[in-house]
Write a protein that holds these residues in place. Structure first.
Motif, mmCIF file in Angstrom:
data_model
loop_
_atom_site.group_PDB
_atom_site.id
_atom_site.type_symbol
_atom_site.label_atom_id
_atom_site.label_comp_id
_atom_site.label_asym_id
_atom_site.label_seq_id
_atom_site.Cartn_x
_atom_site.Cartn_y
_atom_site.Cartn_z
ATOM 1 N N LEU A 61 0.833 -1.199 0.000
ATOM 2 C CA LEU A 61 0.000 0.000 0.000
ATOM 3 C C LEU A 61 0.872 1.255 0.000
ATOM 4 C CD1 LEU A 61 -2.870 -0.936 2.479
ATOM 5 C CD2 LEU A 61 -2.921 -0.928 -0.018
ATOM 6 N N ALA A 62 2.041 1.161 0.641
ATOM 7 C CA ALA A 62 2.957 2.303 0.657
ATOM 8 C C ALA A 62 3.413 2.635 -0.761
ATOM 9 C CB ALA A 62 4.159 2.002 1.555
ATOM 10 N N GLU A 63 3.725 1.608 -1.544
ATOM 11 C CA GLU A 63 4.181 1.836 -2.921
ATOM 12 C C GLU A 63 3.041 2.343 -3.799
ATOM 13 O OE1 GLU A 63 6.961 2.158 -5.941
ATOM 14 O OE2 GLU A 63 7.187 1.938 -3.782
ATOM 15 N N ILE A 64 1.840 1.813 -3.601
ATOM 16 C CA ILE A 64 0.677 2.297 -4.352
ATOM 17 C C ILE A 64 0.427 3.761 -4.013
ATOM 18 C CG2 ILE A 64 -1.837 2.102 -4.597
ATOM 19 C CD1 ILE A 64 -1.475 -0.949 -4.262
ATOM 20 N N SER A 65 0.523 4.097 -2.733
ATOM 21 C CA SER A 65 0.314 5.476 -2.307
ATOM 22 C C SER A 65 1.322 6.407 -2.973
ATOM 23 C CB SER A 65 0.447 5.555 -0.779
ATOM 24 O OG SER A 65 0.168 6.834 -0.311
ATOM 25 N N ARG A 66 2.579 5.973 -3.024
ATOM 26 C CA ARG A 66 3.635 6.799 -3.602
ATOM 27 C C ARG A 66 3.507 6.913 -5.118
ATOM 28 N NH1 ARG A 66 7.899 6.390 -6.322
ATOM 29 N NH2 ARG A 66 7.947 4.135 -6.381
ATOM 30 N N LYS A 67 3.362 5.751 -5.780
ATOM 31 C CA LYS A 67 3.397 5.742 -7.241
ATOM 32 C C LYS A 67 2.114 6.254 -7.894
ATOM 33 C CE LYS A 67 4.243 2.940 -11.278
ATOM 34 N NZ LYS A 67 4.719 1.707 -11.832
ATOM 35 N N TYR A 68 0.968 5.830 -7.407
ATOM 36 C CA TYR A 68 -0.301 6.150 -8.081
ATOM 37 C C TYR A 68 -0.981 7.420 -7.554
ATOM 38 C CZ TYR A 68 0.262 1.578 -10.160
ATOM 39 O OH TYR A 68 0.761 0.498 -10.860
ATOM 40 N N PHE A 69 -0.664 7.769 -6.300
ATOM 41 C CA PHE A 69 -1.288 8.952 -5.717
ATOM 42 C C PHE A 69 -0.290 10.086 -5.498
ATOM 43 C CE2 PHE A 69 -4.149 5.509 -4.490
ATOM 44 C CZ PHE A 69 -5.394 6.058 -4.729
ATOM 45 N N GLY A 70 1.014 9.756 -5.544
ATOM 46 C CA GLY A 70 2.033 10.769 -5.284
ATOM 47 C C GLY A 70 2.026 11.243 -3.837
ATOM 48 N N LYS A 71 1.677 10.338 -2.934
ATOM 49 C CA LYS A 71 1.541 10.687 -1.512
ATOM 50 C C LYS A 71 2.506 9.860 -0.669
ATOM 51 C CE LYS A 71 -2.103 13.291 -2.332
ATOM 52 N NZ LYS A 71 -2.185 14.690 -2.058
ATOM 53 N N SER A 72 2.569 10.183 0.616
ATOM 54 C CA SER A 72 3.455 9.486 1.542
ATOM 55 C C SER A 72 3.011 8.042 1.755
ATOM 56 C CB SER A 72 3.487 10.213 2.885
ATOM 57 O OG SER A 72 2.224 10.090 3.526
ATOM 58 N N ARG A 73 3.902 7.260 2.338
ATOM 59 C CA ARG A 73 3.609 5.835 2.515
ATOM 60 C C ARG A 73 2.374 5.573 3.382
ATOM 61 N NH1 ARG A 73 7.991 2.501 3.400
ATOM 62 N NH2 ARG A 73 6.807 1.278 4.881
ATOM 63 N N GLY A 74 2.100 6.408 4.355
ATOM 64 C CA GLY A 74 0.954 6.165 5.220
ATOM 65 C C GLY A 74 -0.357 6.758 4.734
ATOM 66 N N TRP A 75 -0.301 7.563 3.688
ATOM 67 C CA TRP A 75 -1.478 8.297 3.222
ATOM 68 C C TRP A 75 -2.644 7.364 2.879
ATOM 69 C CZ3 TRP A 75 -4.325 8.422 -1.261
ATOM 70 C CH2 TRP A 75 -5.183 9.497 -1.433
ATOM 71 N N LEU A 76 -2.394 6.350 2.071
ATOM 72 C CA LEU A 76 -3.466 5.446 1.639
ATOM 73 C C LEU A 76 -4.018 4.651 2.817
ATOM 74 C CD1 LEU A 76 -5.192 4.293 -0.618
ATOM 75 C CD2 LEU A 76 -3.320 2.708 -1.150
ATOM 76 N N SER A 77 -3.138 4.166 3.660
ATOM 77 C CA SER A 77 -3.581 3.400 4.833
ATOM 78 C C SER A 77 -4.459 4.254 5.744
ATOM 79 C CB SER A 77 -2.371 2.887 5.602
ATOM 80 O OG SER A 77 -2.782 2.144 6.722
ATOM 81 N N GLN A 78 -4.082 5.520 5.934
ATOM 82 C CA GLN A 78 -4.894 6.417 6.759
ATOM 83 C C GLN A 78 -6.315 6.515 6.227
ATOM 84 O OE1 GLN A 78 -2.655 10.034 6.431
ATOM 85 N NE2 GLN A 78 -1.552 9.711 8.348
ATOM 86 N N ARG A 79 -6.447 6.615 4.923
ATOM 87 C CA ARG A 79 -7.765 6.772 4.324
ATOM 88 C C ARG A 79 -8.554 5.471 4.309
ATOM 89 N NH1 ARG A 79 -4.919 10.703 3.904
ATOM 90 N NH2 ARG A 79 -5.637 12.770 3.297
ATOM 91 N N LEU A 80 -7.884 4.368 4.072
ATOM 92 C CA LEU A 80 -8.580 3.080 4.079
ATOM 93 C C LEU A 80 -9.114 2.748 5.475
ATOM 94 C CD1 LEU A 80 -6.239 0.967 1.792
ATOM 95 C CD2 LEU A 80 -8.553 1.762 1.257
ATOM 96 N N GLU A 103 -9.709 5.073 7.785
ATOM 97 C CA GLU A 103 -10.398 6.271 8.273
ATOM 98 C C GLU A 103 -9.773 6.804 9.562
ATOM 99 O OE1 GLU A 103 -14.635 5.786 8.343
ATOM 100 O OE2 GLU A 103 -14.704 5.340 6.207
ATOM 101 N N ASN A 104 -8.467 6.947 9.527
ATOM 102 C CA ASN A 104 -7.745 7.498 10.672
ATOM 103 C C ASN A 104 -7.926 9.009 10.732
ATOM 104 O OD1 ASN A 104 -6.760 4.939 11.188
ATOM 105 N ND2 ASN A 104 -4.812 5.302 10.203
ATOM 106 N N PRO A 105 -7.954 9.559 11.945
ATOM 107 C CA PRO A 105 -8.028 11.017 12.050
ATOM 108 C C PRO A 105 -6.663 11.643 11.754
ATOM 109 C CG PRO A 105 -8.086 10.012 14.233
ATOM 110 C CD PRO A 105 -8.065 8.895 13.242
ATOM 111 N N VAL A 106 -6.678 12.728 11.006
ATOM 112 C CA VAL A 106 -5.475 13.507 10.715
ATOM 113 C C VAL A 106 -5.803 14.955 11.083
ATOM 114 C CG1 VAL A 106 -3.878 14.280 8.922
ATOM 115 C CG2 VAL A 106 -4.767 11.937 8.862
#
Length: 144
Positions: free
Chosen positions: A84-103, A105-108
């Motif tokens: 998920l970290a690589e998907i977040s980086r490559k496909y979304f251009g975001k940090s490694r934890g970004w996708l996991s946070q959204r999946l 539903e973590n508070p930021v």
């Protein structure tokens, strides 16, 4: 945040739901609904409109929550095999934890983060791309 807090937009609705959940017999449930009907019958038009709007909001919240749970459940079978970290980086251009946070539903900064519809589409595209790469690599392997 508990599921009930995510779905019901008012303390009154949460309390009514919890009260209903505690009932154990059909007779208790019928009496509960009879009391609610009496209460609703005595409402003003404004109170009724507000309650209907809150019920619609609760329904929308439930649909959104179910959608999030479905995405997590669907990813469950492949998550051990993908990063998920690589998907977040490559496909979304975001940090490694970004996708996991959204999946999950973590508070930021105090706000619950979720995938938006266009981000779900990007995730779908990423998974299809990865599947194609895996398939092509598997097909190119030989024992020569």
């Amino acid at each position: 945040m508990e599921l009930i807090d995510k779905i019901f937009p008012s303390a009154e609705m949460k309390a009514e739901f919890q009260q209903y959940e505690s009932l154990q017999t059909d007779g208790q449930r019928e009496a509960f609904f009879s009391d609610l009907q009496s209460k609703f019958a005595s409402e003003s038009k404004e109170e009724h409109a507000e309650r209907v709007n809150k019920a619609l909001e609760a329904g929308q919240n439930a649909v959104e929550e179910l959608h999030s749970l479905i995405i997590l459940k669907q990813l469950e079978s492949v998550s051990p095999y993908i990063s998920l970290a690589e998907i977040s980086r490559k496909y979304f251009g975001k940090s490694r934890g970004w996708l996991s946070q959204r999946l999950h539903e973590n508070p930021v900064r105090g706000k619950i983060m979720k995938l938006k519809p266009d981000e779900v589409k990007t995730l779908q595209t990423a998974l299809i791309d990865i599947a194609d790469k895996l398939r092509n690599t598997a097909m190119s392997l030989s024992f020569t």
